[in-house]
Motif scaffolding. Structure first.
Motif, mmCIF file in Angstrom:
data_model
loop_
_atom_site.group_PDB
_atom_site.id
_atom_site.type_symbol
_atom_site.label_atom_id
_atom_site.label_comp_id
_atom_site.label_asym_id
_atom_site.label_seq_id
_atom_site.Cartn_x
_atom_site.Cartn_y
_atom_site.Cartn_z
ATOM 1 N N THR A 126 5.560 -15.364 21.173
ATOM 2 C CA THR A 126 4.583 -14.618 20.382
ATOM 3 C C THR A 126 5.112 -14.510 18.961
ATOM 4 O OG1 THR A 126 3.938 -13.301 22.310
ATOM 5 C CG2 THR A 126 3.282 -12.473 20.143
ATOM 6 N N VAL A 127 4.295 -14.901 17.993
ATOM 7 C CA VAL A 127 4.695 -14.878 16.585
ATOM 8 C C VAL A 127 3.950 -13.745 15.882
ATOM 9 C CG1 VAL A 127 4.818 -16.174 14.423
ATOM 10 C CG2 VAL A 127 5.070 -17.370 16.608
ATOM 11 N N TYR A 128 4.692 -12.904 15.170
ATOM 12 C CA TYR A 128 4.123 -11.799 14.406
ATOM 13 C C TYR A 128 4.195 -12.144 12.920
ATOM 14 C CZ TYR A 128 4.558 -9.005 18.674
ATOM 15 O OH TYR A 128 4.442 -8.521 19.957
ATOM 16 N N GLU A 129 3.056 -12.031 12.227
ATOM 17 C CA GLU A 129 2.997 -12.367 10.801
ATOM 18 C C GLU A 129 2.099 -11.370 10.084
ATOM 19 O OE1 GLU A 129 3.007 -13.411 7.133
ATOM 20 O OE2 GLU A 129 4.380 -14.464 8.502
ATOM 21 N N ARG A 130 2.601 -10.791 9.010
ATOM 22 C CA ARG A 130 1.827 -9.772 8.304
ATOM 23 C C ARG A 130 0.696 -10.366 7.463
ATOM 24 N NH1 ARG A 130 4.356 -7.309 2.999
ATOM 25 N NH2 ARG A 130 4.812 -9.205 1.836
ATOM 26 N N ARG A 131 0.780 -11.628 7.122
ATOM 27 C CA ARG A 131 -0.305 -12.291 6.402
ATOM 28 C C ARG A 131 -1.339 -12.827 7.384
ATOM 29 N NH1 ARG A 131 -0.247 -11.061 0.924
ATOM 30 N NH2 ARG A 131 1.878 -11.141 0.144
ATOM 31 N N SER A 132 -2.406 -13.411 6.840
ATOM 32 C CA SER A 132 -3.506 -13.868 7.693
ATOM 33 C C SER A 132 -3.374 -15.312 8.139
ATOM 34 C CB SER A 132 -4.847 -13.689 6.959
ATOM 35 O OG SER A 132 -4.851 -14.455 5.770
ATOM 36 N N SER A 133 -2.287 -15.997 7.720
ATOM 37 C CA SER A 133 -2.085 -17.388 8.124
ATOM 38 C C SER A 133 -0.609 -17.720 8.017
ATOM 39 C CB SER A 133 -2.903 -18.339 7.239
ATOM 40 O OG SER A 133 -2.379 -18.362 5.919
ATOM 41 N N VAL A 134 -0.267 -18.920 8.446
ATOM 42 C CA VAL A 134 1.119 -19.362 8.337
ATOM 43 C C VAL A 134 1.410 -19.808 6.906
ATOM 44 C CG1 VAL A 134 1.146 -20.109 10.751
ATOM 45 C CG2 VAL A 134 0.565 -21.756 8.964
ATOM 46 N N ALA A 135 2.688 -19.853 6.570
ATOM 47 C CA ALA A 135 3.160 -20.377 5.276
ATOM 48 C C ALA A 135 2.429 -19.745 4.102
ATOM 49 C CB ALA A 135 3.015 -21.900 5.232
ATOM 50 N N ALA A 136 2.277 -18.421 4.134
ATOM 51 C CA ALA A 136 1.500 -17.735 3.105
ATOM 52 C C ALA A 136 2.368 -17.095 2.031
ATOM 53 C CB ALA A 136 0.611 -16.672 3.746
ATOM 54 N N GLU A 137 3.688 -17.143 2.179
ATOM 55 C CA GLU A 137 4.555 -16.507 1.182
ATOM 56 C C GLU A 137 5.538 -17.529 0.609
ATOM 57 O OE1 GLU A 137 6.041 -12.644 2.164
ATOM 58 O OE2 GLU A 137 4.152 -11.998 3.061
ATOM 59 N N ALA A 138 6.799 -17.529 1.029
ATOM 60 C CA ALA A 138 7.796 -18.420 0.424
ATOM 61 C C ALA A 138 7.486 -19.900 0.651
ATOM 62 C CB ALA A 138 9.182 -18.091 0.970
ATOM 63 N N SER A 139 6.725 -20.214 1.714
ATOM 64 C CA SER A 139 6.413 -21.612 2.017
ATOM 65 C C SER A 139 5.092 -22.073 1.410
ATOM 66 C CB SER A 139 6.355 -21.813 3.542
ATOM 67 O OG SER A 139 7.539 -21.386 4.162
#
Length: 437
Positions: free
Chosen positions: A28-41
């Motif tokens: 299970t992956v938890y991410e505060r943004r709405s998609s992957v690679a939304a910040e440093a990536s």
């Protein structure tokens, strides 16, 4: 078969989730943004270059360098640490880390991890038939004749590490990159044919889809607020109302109260949240000198595909890299320490536009360029921290710095093996938390 929570869905988190799922674990992956690679990536250059993890004047070193017994800032570095004691402490530790006696061993371990990571990146791409914007080859342009002797020394060091490289004259540089102008000041170049460049964010989205088909659950707009270590570590999370303008402190407090008794237990928790990991590390009592080192990029559409770069080009003198991403060009460079994430300094963007004009004039639609500032969480010695933390059940995958994509697939595979109790292909001792004590 284990239940594993991955915190963070940047390139480190997505590749870790895929590696764990490949071994049959429930992830299970938890991410505060709405998609992957939304910040440093999000808009990083996308250079996968094991060649830059070794010694020499063209390596991907921290903002400090030491040559000829003297140390100082790299030309593109901009520091504003102010009264932040943590930033000053980080800079002091970075100064110690650039000493040749300390850096040689770090370069060796980092180079092995980068090569291992590139091998697994290519296995993932071929195995899942991932089609994203990418190109092979990396030309380091040298503007001064004095850099040629440095390039010759780097050539020997690179070949000793098994990395293919060639020193080129100006004519050969233009064969590799035909769009380079005839009047450009080129003394020569260092060509690295096995380096590659690609759209990291696009790759992350494709790998997310693969991971979901393997059973990985992604919980977006969800922030982990507490990790409770133990034989069966657990965590609490809250759902955010917005991923661009986060909830007010009053709403966060209410959500935290509602989540007081909402625990989810796992067999292991893997922290891949970059600079956002700081509050969780603090809760766990882990003092990790992880500092956001900011860089800039601009991305623009190409006016004429033949006038842009074919792959990746680095201006060694100014510390700026230019990469081809399909029908666009991306230019990245600059180092900022001590500034806020929302503070964009136009002075840091000027060298990027100047490099684009210098090497590929008139190639891009600069009026519509997208400017981006992103944080690459880094440790003072430029190495990531990988492995088990001092908190039972909590594992770390942090501090990849500017080589995040190059290291991510390798780090993910090694950690997946260690979490499952298997011996990894490479020793992790050089990257473990204890080295920082």
């Amino acid at each position: 078969m284990m239940r594993v929570a991955v915190i963070g869905a940047g390139i480190a988190g997505v590749t870790a989730a895929h590696a764990l799922a490949s071994q049959g674990h429930h992830v299970t992956v938890y991410e505060r943004r709405s998609s992957v690679a939304a910040e440093a990536s999000f808009a990083q250059l996308g250079l996968v270059a094991p060649s830059l993890t070794g010694p020499g004047p063209f390596d991907g070193a921290p903002p400090l360098t030491e040559r000829g017994g003297r140390w100082g800032l790299r030309p593109e570095a901009h520091l504003r640490p102010g009264w932040d004691t943590a930033a000053w402490r980080w800079l002091w530790q970075a100064r110690q880390a650039v000493a040749p006696s300390r850096r040689a061993a770090a370069h060796k371990s980092l180079g092995e991890l980068a090569r291992y990571g590139q091998q697994h990146l290519r296995k993932v791409v071929v195995g899942h038939k991932l089609d994203y914007e990418r190109a092979e080859g990396h030309l380091v342009l040298l503007s001064r004749s004095s850099q040629l002797s440095e390039a010759q020394q780097s050539l020997l060091e690179l070949k000793a590490r098994g990395i293919e490289a060639r020193v080129l004259d100006p004519t050969a540089c233009r064969v590799i990159e035909p769009a380079l102008p005839l009047n450009a000041n080129i003394a020569g170049g260092l060509y690295l044919p096995n380096d590659e460049v690609g759209n990291c964010r696009q790759f992350a989205h494709l790998l997310k889809e693969v991971a979901e088909r393997m059973g990985v659950e992604f919980r977006f707009s969800t922030e982990v607020i507490e990790v409770m270590p133990g034989e069966r570590p657990s965590l609490r999370s809250i759902t955010l109302q917005s991923t661009t303008a986060f909830m007010s402190s009053r709403h966060v407090a209410a959500a935290r109260e509602a989540a007081r008794d909402a625990r989810e237990a796992y067999d292991a928790v893997l922290l891949c949240a970059g600079v956002q990991a700081a509050p969780l590390l603090q809760q766990l009592g882990l003092r990790l000198p992880l500092l956001p080192v900011y860089g800039y990029s601009i991305t623009a559409s190409l006016r004429d595909l033949d006038r842009g770069p074919r792959a990746a080009v680095t201006d060694a003198q100014h510390g700026v890299s230019i990469a081809r991403l399909g029908q666009r060009v991306r230019v990245a460079g600059g180092i900022e320490i001590g500034t806020a994430a929302h503070e964009h300094h136009e002075a840091r963007l000027r060298p990027l536009y100047q490099a684009l004009d210098r090497w590929f004039p008139g190639s891009a639609q600069k009026n519509h360029a997208q400017a981006w500032k992103g944080a690459t969480p880094a440790l003072p010695d430029g190495m990531p921290v990988l492995g088990q933390s001092d908190a039972p059940g909590v594992w770390l995958n942090l501090g990849h710095g500017t080589q995040g994509w190059a290291l991510s697939c390798g780090a993910a595979r090694l950690l997946a093996d260690r979490i499952a109790g298997r011996e990894p292909d490479l020793p992790l001792a050089a990257f473990e938390l204890r080295r920082l004590r």
